[in-house]
Design an enzyme around this catalytic site. Structure first.
Site, PDB file in Angstrom:
ATOM      1  N   GLU A  84      -4.496   7.763   7.596  1.00 57.54           N
ATOM      2  CA  GLU A  84      -5.464   6.832   7.000  1.00 57.54           C
ATOM      3  C   GLU A  84      -5.762   5.683   7.966  1.00 57.54           C
ATOM      4  O   GLU A  84      -6.913   5.243   8.099  1.00 57.54           O
ATOM      5  CB  GLU A  84      -4.911   6.294   5.679  1.00 57.54           C
ATOM      6  CG  GLU A  84      -5.915   5.518   4.852  1.00 57.54           C
ATOM      7  CD  GLU A  84      -5.349   5.090   3.510  1.00 57.54           C
ATOM      8  OE1 GLU A  84      -6.087   4.410   2.768  1.00 57.54           O
ATOM      9  OE2 GLU A  84      -4.186   5.433   3.190  1.00 57.54           O
ATOM     10  N   HIS A  95       0.828  -1.205   0.000  1.00 61.12           N
ATOM     11  CA  HIS A  95       0.000   0.000   0.000  1.00 61.12           C
ATOM     12  C   HIS A  95       0.863   1.256   0.000  1.00 61.12           C
ATOM     13  O   HIS A  95       0.550   2.243  -0.675  1.00 61.12           O
ATOM     14  CB  HIS A  95      -0.930  -0.032   1.219  1.00 61.12           C
ATOM     15  CG  HIS A  95      -1.776   1.179   1.364  1.00 61.12           C
ATOM     16  ND1 HIS A  95      -1.576   2.103   2.362  1.00 61.12           N
ATOM     17  CD2 HIS A  95      -2.830   1.632   0.638  1.00 61.12           C
ATOM     18  CE1 HIS A  95      -2.480   3.063   2.243  1.00 61.12           C
ATOM     19  NE2 HIS A  95      -3.250   2.803   1.216  1.00 61.12           N
ATOM     20  N   GLU A 148       2.075   1.815  -3.460  1.00 65.10           N
ATOM     21  CA  GLU A 148       0.986   2.381  -4.271  1.00 65.10           C
ATOM     22  C   GLU A 148       0.933   3.897  -4.122  1.00 65.10           C
ATOM     23  O   GLU A 148       0.855   4.633  -5.103  1.00 65.10           O
ATOM     24  CB  GLU A 148      -0.343   1.758  -3.865  1.00 65.10           C
ATOM     25  CG  GLU A 148      -1.561   2.373  -4.550  1.00 65.10           C
ATOM     26  CD  GLU A 148      -2.754   2.503  -3.624  1.00 65.10           C
ATOM     27  OE1 GLU A 148      -3.334   3.613  -3.550  1.00 65.10           O
ATOM     28  OE2 GLU A 148      -3.126   1.514  -2.969  1.00 65.10           O
ATOM     29  N   HIS A 149       0.970   4.386  -2.872  1.00 62.78           N
ATOM     30  CA  HIS A 149       0.947   5.833  -2.633  1.00 62.78           C
ATOM     31  C   HIS A 149       2.164   6.517  -3.247  1.00 62.78           C
ATOM     32  O   HIS A 149       2.041   7.540  -3.928  1.00 62.78           O
ATOM     33  CB  HIS A 149       0.930   6.102  -1.125  1.00 62.78           C
ATOM     34  CG  HIS A 149      -0.428   6.071  -0.512  1.00 62.78           C
ATOM     35  ND1 HIS A 149      -0.947   7.125   0.193  1.00 62.78           N
ATOM     36  CD2 HIS A 149      -1.389   5.116  -0.507  1.00 62.78           C
ATOM     37  CE1 HIS A 149      -2.164   6.818   0.627  1.00 62.78           C
ATOM     38  NE2 HIS A 149      -2.449   5.599   0.213  1.00 62.78           N
TER      39      HIS A 149
END
Length: 421
Positions: A130, A50, A53-54
């Site tokens: 998040e 993740h 991905e960012h």
């Protein structure tokens, strides 16, 4: 159904390209799918997929972060990404005339992002926020906690976002090593759906992805750990009590999955489903209640979620177990089975009336099966599901010896064990 044609090409590097042409639209949805997700991580690096991905959107030698999104938004399109337990996808939706730009930018960020250390520090802070957001949303957090109970120490039990500690300690060297292992041509599917010409699209992709590292991923996800079942109560002063109950079920490639999908629809797939009618309409115990089926390459989980008031939690749990028992006993009238089949088919067809959903569908088919199943053929498979098929699947899956359950709220720690399962 839209007029569509599916085609597939595999380049010499091993990169696979799949398209579905639809002459009734002007848009194209395109996705670069890397066959890696949180399942491939170690506990020490939970959340790395993740984080990558960012970071992929934070800039290349040709474009900074703002220029990347402006390439799409200035043309009326959009770009985004997601990470799941088994894949990472970078996707965009544009008018057909802007497809060359979309492929150029997606290729640039997936292959040539800089992963600047200064940007890494900033993005880690964003992901920590998040994670806090998920922890402040019990209806989301309960599913991560359920995965920990259900899968135990296997990687499928790790949260996709990772833990605060693991996100904080991730370093650029970790990112680059992970990318070298998994971001390879043979581990990638590029899918497009809409107003796309397959041959021209292949030429665009080959021009942008030519020379990309080939070969298979250096390592892959291990098999899911055996699920023995477990129960966990998280005592927390929430306004509602949140509950997830689940059982080991079928993988994405299991042929009988269509029977399971019909069973899910009948049990908790809509406002006419058994769970909704019993828990919400008849007993007024919950606003939000539904069944789910999560399927992976070699395993799956079937279950239910609900949120209810503390004083109603025991009654809601007992009512849910009663409905599961009805499924287990094969209490499946033909009228309900027929209605569930029709609902499932209708939801599928309506959901595929946009190019993004169909792009996701053809990519997953390629990743999991290396094949393509048309929508009409899928509907035929659903039509062939019988009452006996549902009864067999329910008998096999609903096994209280393998049940996993998680509850969150102002509850006693013994809430889940003080029940007749």
């Amino acid at each position: 159904m839209p007029r569509s044609t599916h085609r597939r090409t595999e380049l010499s590097s091993g990169l696979r390209i799949v398209t579905e042409r639809d002459t009734s639209v002007r848009s194209v949805s395109v996705g670069v799918w890397i066959d890696v997700g949180s399942r491939y991580e170690t506990p020490a690096l939970a959340g790395l997929s993740h984080l990558i991905e960012h970071m992929t959107f934070k800039g290349t030698r040709r474009r900074n972060a703002r220029q990347i999104v402006e390439e799409f938004e200035a043309r009326g399109g959009g770009v985004n990404a997601f990470t799941s337990r088994e894949q990472t996808c970078f996707y965009a939706k544009v008018l057909d005339t802007h497809l060359p730009v979309a492929i150029d930018v997606l290729g640039d960020i997936v292959r040539h992002s800089l992963y600047d250390v200064r940007e890494l520090g900033r993005e880690q802070k964003i992901i920590l926020e998040e994670i806090k957001d998920v922890h402040d949303t019990p209806s989301d957090w309960i599913h991560d906690l359920f995965a920990e109970v259900h899968w135990g120490h296997a990687a499928l039990g790790l949260p996709v976002l990772g833990h605060k500690a693991t996100v904080k300690r991730a370093r650029r060297d970790d990112i680059m090593a992970y990318r070298r292992r998994f971001y390879r041509a043979r581990n990638t599917v590029i899918a497009a759906c809409g107003a796309v010409d397959h041959d021209k699209f292949c030429a665009l992709v080959q021009g942008r992805f030519d020379g990309w590292r080939g070969g298979r991923a250096a390592s892959s996800a291990g098999p899911a750990a055996p699920v023995r079942g477990g129960k966990r109560v998280i005592v927390k002063e929430t306004a509602q009590t949140h509950l997830v109950i689940g059982f080991p079920s079928m993988s994405y490639v299991e042929p009988r999955k269509y029977a399971l999908l019909v069973l899910q629809q009948l049990f908790g797939g809509g406002m006419s489903s058994r769970l909704f009618q019993r828990i919400r309409e008849e007993l007024s115990l919950a606003y939000n209640v539904y069944a789910f089926q999560d399927a992976y390459r070699d395993c799956g989980v079937f279950g239910l979620y609900m949120a209810t008031d503390r004083k109603n939690a025991a009654r809601a749990l007992e009512a849910s177990l009663h409905e599961l028992g009805r499924l287990k006993r094969g209490d499946l009238p033909a009228t309900e089975v027929h209605a569930a089949r029709e609902q499932l088919k209708g939801h599928m067809v309506l959901g595929l009336e946009n190019t993004s959903s169909r792009m996701n569908r053809i990519a997953r088919h390629e990743i999991y099966t290396g094949d393509y199943l048309s929508v009409p053929d899928t509907l035929k498979r659903i039509d062939r599901v019988t009452r006996d098929d549902l009864a067999d699947v329910a008998e096999e899956i609903i096994d209280v010896q393998r049940v996993s359950a998680t509850a969150m709220g102002p509850l006693p720690k013994t809430f889940l064990v003080d029940r007749d399962w």
